[in-house]
Motif scaffolding. Structure first.
Motif, PDB file in Angstrom:
ATOM      1  N   THR A 374     -63.510  59.312 -61.646  1.00 16.47           N
ATOM      2  CA  THR A 374     -63.459  59.544 -63.088  1.00 16.47           C
ATOM      3  C   THR A 374     -63.514  58.203 -63.796  1.00 16.47           C
ATOM      4  OG1 THR A 374     -62.061  61.493 -62.762  1.00 16.47           O
ATOM      5  CG2 THR A 374     -62.147  60.576 -64.975  1.00 16.47           C
ATOM      6  N   ASP A 406     -66.586  60.582 -67.757  1.00 16.15           N
ATOM      7  CA  ASP A 406     -67.646  61.014 -66.851  1.00 16.15           C
ATOM      8  C   ASP A 406     -67.035  61.234 -65.473  1.00 16.15           C
ATOM      9  OD1 ASP A 406     -70.906  60.941 -66.781  1.00 16.15           O
ATOM     10  OD2 ASP A 406     -70.045  60.401 -64.831  1.00 16.15           O
ATOM     11  N   THR A 408     -67.557  62.479 -61.343  1.00 14.29           N
ATOM     12  CA  THR A 408     -68.417  62.771 -60.198  1.00 14.29           C
ATOM     13  C   THR A 408     -67.571  63.412 -59.107  1.00 14.29           C
ATOM     14  OG1 THR A 408     -68.071  60.579 -59.231  1.00 14.29           O
ATOM     15  CG2 THR A 408     -69.948  60.845 -60.720  1.00 14.29           C
ATOM     16  N   SER A 438     -72.943  68.582 -53.498  1.00 16.80           N
ATOM     17  CA  SER A 438     -73.131  67.235 -54.042  1.00 16.80           C
ATOM     18  C   SER A 438     -72.453  66.177 -53.195  1.00 16.80           C
ATOM     19  CB  SER A 438     -72.584  67.170 -55.477  1.00 16.80           C
ATOM     20  OG  SER A 438     -73.243  68.072 -56.297  1.00 16.80           O
ATOM     21  N   ARG A 443     -72.756  63.994 -60.061  1.00 20.02           N
ATOM     22  CA  ARG A 443     -72.170  64.165 -61.387  1.00 20.02           C
ATOM     23  C   ARG A 443     -71.729  65.610 -61.563  1.00 20.02           C
ATOM     24  NH1 ARG A 443     -75.143  62.551 -67.102  1.00 20.02           N
ATOM     25  NH2 ARG A 443     -73.239  61.871 -68.186  1.00 20.02           N
ATOM     26  N   SER A 444     -70.470  65.806 -61.970  1.00 20.14           N
ATOM     27  CA  SER A 444     -69.950  67.172 -62.071  1.00 20.14           C
ATOM     28  C   SER A 444     -69.618  67.579 -63.502  1.00 20.14           C
ATOM     29  CB  SER A 444     -68.687  67.325 -61.205  1.00 20.14           C
ATOM     30  OG  SER A 444     -67.653  66.474 -61.671  1.00 20.14           O
ATOM     31  N   THR A 446     -68.936  66.021 -67.877  1.00 17.41           N
ATOM     32  CA  THR A 446     -68.750  64.984 -68.895  1.00 17.41           C
ATOM     33  C   THR A 446     -67.910  65.569 -70.020  1.00 17.41           C
ATOM     34  OG1 THR A 446     -70.770  65.607 -70.080  1.00 17.41           O
ATOM     35  CG2 THR A 446     -70.971  63.908 -68.388  1.00 17.41           C
ATOM     36  N   GLY A 486     -77.768  69.168 -59.528  1.00 13.79           N
ATOM     37  CA  GLY A 486     -77.397  68.179 -60.525  1.00 13.79           C
ATOM     38  C   GLY A 486     -77.836  68.528 -61.923  1.00 13.79           C
TER      39      GLY A 486
END
Length: 737
Positions: A374, A406, A408, A438, A443-444, A446, A486
């Protein structure tokens, strides 16, 4: 995948980095203490916990901290969001601010543990053997990642805050979207703001050693100096390392934290800066249990029993940097700005929230490996002004805030397995993966939170009446991404205005009567388990109405408040699997606290909270009146300190935490499907001894928590069951050089 024994020494990196950076300060400080006794000696002779910790520069970019009550356990005020530091009697909200002295005396390893022991409105929502913290405030859950750092969200570790760099823990009860902005998860029960340490007027060089059963040992250091002709530059360095095995089977912890705090106080310009590095490693971290409806909750097992597998672990690192500045444009106008960033990275393998299947303690679990990161940027800028219109005084403030985050995530899911809470099944390995998303990381999600706020505090009749009016326009923008492709899979972009109104009446110098109406916001989105996954709903608006009274008799204080919080509640229908807003959760309560010196040498800190939390306005009224999960009707805290008159420097300590029965599972269950969890009470006993060895102040502490080794369940607002901590002994020795 990171192996369980990899980077076993990572928890020492934070303190090592700070030690290297602080070496000149440490050497210089010790040389000053030893080579210049004529200058430093008298100051060190007068040094004690209260004097050193409570004193700070007259004004800094963080604002002058309100002083402590007699006994030093609790402060007379704290930060009230965009309003800055305020005295409690001038605040139209229910607040509490716990001092560095209290934090040290508690010998706790987390903010949640400290608040649970001290405040009747707060209970930990997660067990002590877990990797992360969460609390329940006024019946609503607040995650650790939603705690604020020096007034800004998004800058603390997602999992747990090490108390070593903390000067104060400030608690504001109730929704605070207007005061602080919207928390990351939209919690409405309250706000926890942790305040970092600053260099005080007196030099400080303190070393501490710690020990806790079964075999946990650690060290801490705390060094502070002020420099310059007018002592306008302050430096404070903290480091802490703690590691070993807890009383819970196979549960090991290795934690390290280091911090560097700088401040500058000029005639018109003030600046503070903080760098905090924290590492946390857990072997076999414990988790809570989610019961299926329809059976009686089984008795709590021995809390030393651990359902976690031998290959379960958690390894996390957090790095935070924060700067804040103020400039006095005129005597009555101040400009301010703050900017901070946090990077939080983790690897973990665990069995998240095993499902409790029956009264015999059988459970179903699944092993999951996750690797995530994060990155957060958080800031604010604004201005404060004081002016008068006729006989009315004004304290106006305007602020703009932004939080950008953001995330991930990489994940591997392994096969489900059966176990039992009384006789855990231990697997040799997790098995072959059944799902991968992933991996290693993608990226998971935002999230961007921006806001504009304005407030004015009007003072009438020479401060007899103060009226707060204001509003914040908050925009919530978030996105989610598919784990394999993604691609963006969901989006949310909504805004709302949250007004606030507060009134304070001071009929006498010692009495303050107050009332408020304030709101909170929660972004509701359908979860992955619903058929309408990622469907966005308008921000759920929580409303609080509160009235109360506060008294301050200089050495002793008390508060009393009555409140009602109503929040729209979303659930996934168990039949249709459609997520929607099905009604409101209405929490009504009465809280009272007492604190300070009852008599010379006798101090009290505690209170009681009574809560009635129920569902209202459900569809067709089917579930109206059902009690909310994890909301006990009564919570009591009582802490006494007694300075033993026949033994100079010796203090006896006793703390009681009592929590009433509550409901687990889903509040949508009716009749016999409701699952009640029994009440529980714990007692902690301790001793503190202060003396001098070779003219150096020494403090020895010994505490035994849960003296009776009580077995009990804690139920949180998600309906999950958490095992209470077993009896644990804590020892520490601190020396001021």
């Amino acid at each position: 995948m990171r192996k369980k024994n990899a980077n076993a020494s990572s928890s020492t990196r934070s303190a090592t980095r700070i030690l290297i950076a602080a070496a000149p300060l440490l050497v210089g400080g010790l040389a000053q203490a030893q080579d210049a006794p004529g200058e430093a000696g008298p100051q060190s002779i007068q040094l004690d916990a209260l004097t050193v910790e409570a004193r700070s520069p007259a004004r800094s970019a963080d604002g002058a901290l309100p002083p402590a009550f007699a006994g030093g356990q609790i402060a007379r005020g704290g930060r009230i969001g965009l309003l800055g530091n305020k005295d409690s009697l001038q605040t139209p909200f229910s607040t509490a601010s716990y001092t560095a002295q209290t934090i040290r005396d508690q010998q706790a390893v987390s903010v949640a543990e400290i608040l649970t022991r001290l405040d009747p409105s707060v209970r930990a929502s997660i067990g002590s053997g877990n990797r992360y913290d969460a609390v329940t405030i006024r019946g609503f859950r607040v995650e650790n990642r939603e705690f604020a750092l020096n007034g800004l969200y998004g800058l603390v570790p997602d999992y747990r805050i090490n108390p070593a760099p903390i000067e104060r823990i400030e608690l504001l009860k109730g929704p605070s979207a207007f005061l602080f902005g919207v928390p990351l998860n939209g919690s409405v029960g309250g706000t926890v703001n942790v305040v970092t340490k600053r260099a005080g007027d007196a030099p400080l060089t303190r070393a501490t050693v710690d020990y806790a059963s079964a075999a946990i040992a650690g060290t801490q250091f705390d060094v502070a100096r002020r420099y310059g002709e007018e002592r306008q530059i302050g430096i404070r360095v903290n480091g802490a390392m703690l590691g070993g095995d807890t009383p819970i089977d196979g549960n090991g912890q290795r934690n390290g934290a280091g911090s560097l705090a700088l401040d500058y106080t000029g005639d018109r310009f003030r600046f503070t800066a903080d760098v905090i590095d924290q590492n946390d490693r857990y072997d076999r971290p414990t988790r809570g249990y989610s019961p299926v409806p329809g059976f009686r909750i089984p008795r709590a097992p021995d809390p030393r029993i651990n359902l976690a597998q031998r290959f379960d672990f958690s390894d996390a690192e957090s790095l935070t940097a924060l700067g804040r500045a103020e400039y006095d444009l005129t005597r009555d106008i101040t400009l301010f700005a703050a900017l901070g960033s946090n990077r939080f990275a983790y690897d973990k393998q665990e069995s998240p929230s095993p499902t409790l299947l029956d009264a015999a303690g059988n459970a179903s679990s699944v092993s999951v490996f996750q690797s995530g990161q994060t990155r957060t940027l958080s800031g604010e800028a604004g201005a404060r002004a004081r002016f008068e219109t006729g006989s009315i005084g004004h304290e106006a403030v305007f602020t703009a805030t932004v939080l950008d985050q953001d995330l991930t995530l990489g994940q591997i899911t392994y096969p489900r397995y059966r176990t039992n809470i009384y006789a855990p099944v231990l697997l040799p390995f997790p098995g072959l993966p059944v799902a991968t998303g992933s991996f290693p990381r993608g990226r998971s999600a935002t999230k961007t939170l921006t806001s504009l706020a304005v407030a004015d505090t009007l003072s009438l009749a020479d401060g007899l009446v103060e009226l707060l009016v204001g509003a914040r326009r908050q925009e919530i923008e978030s996105g989610s991404f598919a784990p394999v492709t993604g691609f963006r899979s969901g989006a949310y972009d909504r805004n709302a205005v949250t007004p606030a109104l507060g009134l304070v009446v001071r009929p006498t110098a010692v009495l303050s009567l107050y009332a408020n109406r304030i709101e909170g916001l929660t972004a509701l989105t359908a979860p992955n388990t619903a058929v309408n996954t990622n469907q966005a709903f308008p921000p759920a608006r929580a409303r609080q109405y509160e009235i109360g009274a506060k008294v301050d008799f200089e050495t002793f204080g008390a508060t009393l408040s009555a409140f009602q919080i109503t929040q729209p509640t979303g659930f996934t229908d168990p039949l249709t699997r459609v997520f929607g807003v099905i009604g409101d959760q209405r929490n009504r309560g009465l809280e009272g606290t007492v604190f300070g010196a009852l008599a010379p040498g006798l101090r009290l800190l505690g209170g009681a909270a009574f809560l009635d939390a129920r569902l209202t306005r459900t569809r067709g009224g089917v579930y109206d009146g059902n009690p909310a999960a994890g909301a006990p009707r009564i919570q009591v805290n009582a802490g006494l300190e007694w300075d033993v008159p026949t033994a100079s420097g010796l203090t006896a300590i006793a703390q009681l935490v009592q929590t009433g029965a509550a409901y687990s599972g889903t509040p949508l269950a009716n009749g016999p499907s409701r699952q009640s969890v029994p009440d529980w009470t714990t007692v902690d006993l301790g001793l503190r001894y202060t003396t001098r060895l070779q003219e150096r102040p020494v403090t020895l502490r010994a505490t035994v928590t849960n003296v009776a080794d009580r077995r009990y369940w804690i139920v949180n607002p998600y309906g999950a069951l958490i095992l209470g901590a077993p009896r644990t002994a804590w020892l520490s020795a601190a020396v001021d050089f």
